[in-house]
Scaffold this motif. Structure first.
Motif, PDB file in Angstrom:
ATOM      1  N   ARG A 142      50.230  80.431  52.486  1.00  0.00           N
ATOM      2  CA  ARG A 142      50.767  80.054  53.919  1.00  0.00           C
ATOM      3  C   ARG A 142      50.368  81.218  54.849  1.00  0.00           C
ATOM      4  N   ALA A 143      49.503  80.748  55.637  1.00  0.00           N
ATOM      5  CA  ALA A 143      48.887  81.816  56.739  1.00  0.00           C
ATOM      6  C   ALA A 143      49.862  82.046  57.736  1.00  0.00           C
ATOM      7  N   VAL A 144      49.698  83.435  58.283  1.00  0.00           N
ATOM      8  CA  VAL A 144      50.246  84.090  59.587  1.00  0.00           C
ATOM      9  C   VAL A 144      48.989  84.135  60.324  1.00  0.00           C
ATOM     10  N   LEU A 145      49.329  83.979  61.751  1.00  0.00           N
ATOM     11  CA  LEU A 145      48.166  83.945  62.788  1.00  0.00           C
ATOM     12  C   LEU A 145      48.059  85.237  62.761  1.00  0.00           C
ATOM     13  N   SER A 146      47.070  85.782  62.000  1.00  0.00           N
ATOM     14  CA  SER A 146      46.638  87.462  62.229  1.00  0.00           C
ATOM     15  C   SER A 146      45.239  87.626  61.543  1.00  0.00           C
ATOM     16  N   ASP A 147      44.592  88.054  62.236  1.00  0.00           N
ATOM     17  CA  ASP A 147      43.182  88.631  61.444  1.00  0.00           C
ATOM     18  C   ASP A 147      43.157  89.726  60.679  1.00  0.00           C
ATOM     19  N   LYS A 148      44.510  90.399  60.825  1.00  0.00           N
ATOM     20  CA  LYS A 148      44.660  91.795  60.145  1.00  0.00           C
ATOM     21  C   LYS A 148      45.413  91.776  58.820  1.00  0.00           C
ATOM     22  N   VAL A 149      46.109  90.515  58.467  1.00  0.00           N
ATOM     23  CA  VAL A 149      46.934  90.663  57.441  1.00  0.00           C
ATOM     24  C   VAL A 149      46.072  89.597  56.370  1.00  0.00           C
ATOM     25  N   PRO A 150      45.843  90.287  55.016  1.00  0.00           N
ATOM     26  CA  PRO A 150      44.864  89.496  54.189  1.00  0.00           C
ATOM     27  C   PRO A 150      45.519  88.262  53.744  1.00  0.00           C
ATOM     28  N   LEU A 151      44.626  87.405  53.344  1.00  0.00           N
ATOM     29  CA  LEU A 151      44.997  85.960  52.723  1.00  0.00           C
ATOM     30  C   LEU A 151      44.518  85.382  52.074  1.00  0.00           C
ATOM     31  N   VAL A 152      45.271  84.587  50.944  1.00  0.00           N
ATOM     32  CA  VAL A 152      44.585  83.982  49.685  1.00  0.00           C
ATOM     33  C   VAL A 152      45.008  82.411  50.067  1.00  0.00           C
ATOM     34  N   THR A 153      43.973  81.333  50.330  1.00  0.00           N
ATOM     35  CA  THR A 153      44.264  80.253  50.344  1.00  0.00           C
ATOM     36  C   THR A 153      43.464  79.255  49.754  1.00  0.00           C
ATOM     37  N   SER A 154      43.500  77.888  49.891  1.00  0.00           N
ATOM     38  CA  SER A 154      42.435  76.979  49.569  1.00  0.00           C
ATOM     39  C   SER A 154      41.958  76.152  50.665  1.00  0.00           C
ATOM     40  N   LYS A 155      41.136  75.246  50.207  1.00  0.00           N
ATOM     41  CA  LYS A 155      40.276  74.694  51.351  1.00  0.00           C
ATOM     42  C   LYS A 155      41.259  73.250  51.671  1.00  0.00           C
ATOM     43  N   ASN A 156      42.173  73.544  52.148  1.00  0.00           N
ATOM     44  CA  ASN A 156      43.068  72.427  52.610  1.00  0.00           C
ATOM     45  C   ASN A 156      42.548  71.233  53.142  1.00  0.00           C
ATOM     46  N   ARG A 157      42.057  71.628  54.381  1.00  0.00           N
ATOM     47  CA  ARG A 157      41.224  70.365  55.379  1.00  0.00           C
ATOM     48  C   ARG A 157      40.239  69.718  54.300  1.00  0.00           C
ATOM     49  N   GLU A 158      39.486  70.290  53.746  1.00  0.00           N
ATOM     50  CA  GLU A 158      38.427  69.864  52.838  1.00  0.00           C
ATOM     51  C   GLU A 158      39.040  68.938  52.000  1.00  0.00           C
ATOM     52  N   GLY A 159      40.160  69.532  51.172  1.00  0.00           N
ATOM     53  CA  GLY A 159      40.733  68.743  49.961  1.00  0.00           C
ATOM     54  C   GLY A 159      41.301  67.518  50.544  1.00  0.00           C
ATOM     55  N   ALA A 160      41.901  67.496  51.615  1.00  0.00           N
ATOM     56  CA  ALA A 160      42.712  66.336  52.360  1.00  0.00           C
ATOM     57  C   ALA A 160      41.596  65.205  52.616  1.00  0.00           C
ATOM     58  N   ARG A 161      40.301  65.778  53.161  1.00  0.00           N
ATOM     59  CA  ARG A 161      39.289  64.850  53.599  1.00  0.00           C
ATOM     60  C   ARG A 161      38.822  64.080  52.089  1.00  0.00           C
ATOM     61  N   LYS A 162      38.720  64.748  51.256  1.00  0.00           N
ATOM     62  CA  LYS A 162      38.479  64.054  49.844  1.00  0.00           C
ATOM     63  C   LYS A 162      39.168  63.065  49.230  1.00  0.00           C
ATOM     64  N   ALA A 163      40.585  63.493  49.333  1.00  0.00           N
ATOM     65  CA  ALA A 163      41.683  62.690  49.103  1.00  0.00           C
ATOM     66  C   ALA A 163      41.733  61.346  49.643  1.00  0.00           C
ATOM     67  N   THR A 164      41.530  61.224  51.329  1.00  0.00           N
ATOM     68  CA  THR A 164      41.536  60.120  52.034  1.00  0.00           C
ATOM     69  C   THR A 164      40.174  59.321  51.754  1.00  0.00           C
ATOM     70  N   GLU A 165      39.308  60.018  51.639  1.00  0.00           N
ATOM     71  CA  GLU A 165      37.764  59.172  51.558  1.00  0.00           C
ATOM     72  C   GLU A 165      37.842  58.740  50.008  1.00  0.00           C
ATOM     73  N   PHE A 166      38.400  59.250  49.072  1.00  0.00           N
ATOM     74  CA  PHE A 166      38.626  58.887  47.694  1.00  0.00           C
ATOM     75  C   PHE A 166      39.598  57.392  47.948  1.00  0.00           C
ATOM     76  N   LEU A 167      40.592  57.391  48.515  1.00  0.00           N
ATOM     77  CA  LEU A 167      41.519  56.176  48.676  1.00  0.00           C
ATOM     78  C   LEU A 167      40.529  55.012  49.386  1.00  0.00           C
ATOM     79  N   LEU A 168      39.819  55.331  50.232  1.00  0.00           N
ATOM     80  CA  LEU A 168      38.873  54.499  50.842  1.00  0.00           C
ATOM     81  C   LEU A 168      38.062  53.927  49.926  1.00  0.00           C
ATOM     82  N   ALA A 169      37.286  54.606  49.468  1.00  0.00           N
ATOM     83  CA  ALA A 169      36.387  54.167  48.247  1.00  0.00           C
ATOM     84  C   ALA A 169      36.948  53.398  47.166  1.00  0.00           C
TER      85      ALA A 169
END
Length: 328
Positions: free
Chosen positions: A143-170
């Motif tokens: 969960r990100a904070v809006l700062s470019d000075k605080v180290p962040l580890v996350t995943s490709k949330n937007r890309e994953g959501a696109r994959k999920a929605t496109e998969f349902l369409l398919a």
């Protein structure tokens, strides 16, 4: 009881070298470090961390803040953090914030008074300015904070959501709803936007197909019941996390809607519970263990004043097809 001299003898190194390994100070060859750690494990040696903390205000202890310990995603994340921290001689204290900024502040102040060495924040009800006042190493996880000075580890949330929605369409879905996470939470916003990237191209889309489940199974069940009653032609649901997806499954079962024949469901996270429910949950899986382990290693480097290779890591996600979607 084993002493530091016993460790040095078994490892075949000097007491000073053992001390450098324990204190993470000065250069120690990787193979030498491995021998020392193995000797410590074999002898079940316990350093006197209390005495050490009195002299250098270090306790080899870190805090891990999570928003909801009842969500299986966070215990899986905590396991990875603890495994890595333990390997390097650190103790992890787990704090559950319930998404409350007040509770986060109380935990942080209490732990700082005990000379804690750093924090991993998987719960960020605090602002970036508040995080900057900690005056100690901090890594934000998931969960990100809006700062470019605080180290962040996350995943490709937007890309994953696109994959999920496109998969349902398919899969042949012609009207897909979205159960989103809490408002103003960056990963929830990104997953919602990934859904919108795909859905807004479709003639059936309108804003009434998005409902808040707040990353909570009960709330998601109620939201999905409302959606499915108001829009009985919904034949696909993308949920912003697996707990909400399971809530959607409960709603469908309550209404007698067959999964996946009449309603396909995709979640997000990849928690183990998704393999226990029936039908098993199709999900966009985050590399949960890798995320926790990476955040732990980054924090250790910061505590030991070593440079980080990057302040930002966005890890790949994987769509795992199971029983809540149709075979095509």
């Amino acid at each position: 009881m084993a002493t530091i001299k016993d460790v040095s003898k078994l490892a075949g190194v000097s007491v000073a070298t053992v001390s450098r390994v324990l204190n993470r100070s000065g250069y120690v060859h990787e193979e030498t470090e491995r021998k020392v750690l193995q000797a410590i494990k074999t002898l079940n040696y316990t350093p006197n961390f209390v005495a050490r903390s009195l002299s250098n205000k270090r306790t080899s202890t870190i805090g891990l803040m999570v928003p909801d310990i009842t969500n299986p995603f966070f215990p899986e994340l905590a396991r990875a953090v603890e495994d890595v921290m333990q390997l390097y001689g650190y103790t992890t204290i787990l704090a559950n914030s319930d998404e409350s900024a007040q509770k986060e502040k109380q935990y942080i102040e209490a732990l700082k008074q005990r000379y804690i060495d750093g924090f991993i924040l998987a719960s960020t009800a605090l602002t970036a300015d508040e995080v900057h006042t900690f005056d100690m190493p901090v890594v934000v996880l998931d969960r990100a904070v809006l700062s470019d000075k605080v180290p962040l580890v996350t995943s490709k949330n937007r890309e994953g959501a696109r994959k999920a929605t496109e998969f349902l369409l398919a899969q042949g879905c012609r009207k897909i709803a979205h159960l989103r996470g809490p408002a103003q939470l960056m990963n929830a916003d990104e997953r919602c936007q990934g859904y919108l990237d795909v859905a807004e191209r479709e003639k059936w889309f309108h804003s009434g197909l998005i409902a808040s489940g707040n990353y909570d199974m009960k709330r998601a069940t109620e939201a999905a019941l409302t959606l499915l009653k108001e829009h009985p032609d919904i034949d696909g649901i993308f949920a912003g996390n697996d707990m909400m997806a399971i809530g959607a499954m409960r709603a469908a079962q309550t209404l007698g809607i067959s999964i996946p024949e009449n309603l396909a469901i995709v979640g997000f996270d990849g928690i183990a519970m998704g393999e226990i429910v029936y039908p098993e949950l199709t999900t966009v899986a985050q590399p949960i263990y890798d995320m926790g382990a990476l955040a732990a290693r980054m924090l250790i480097k910061m505590i030991e004043k070593q440079p980080l290779d990057s302040l930002y890591y966005e890890l790949d996600v994987q769509l795992i097809e199971r029983g809540t979607t149709r075979k095509v």
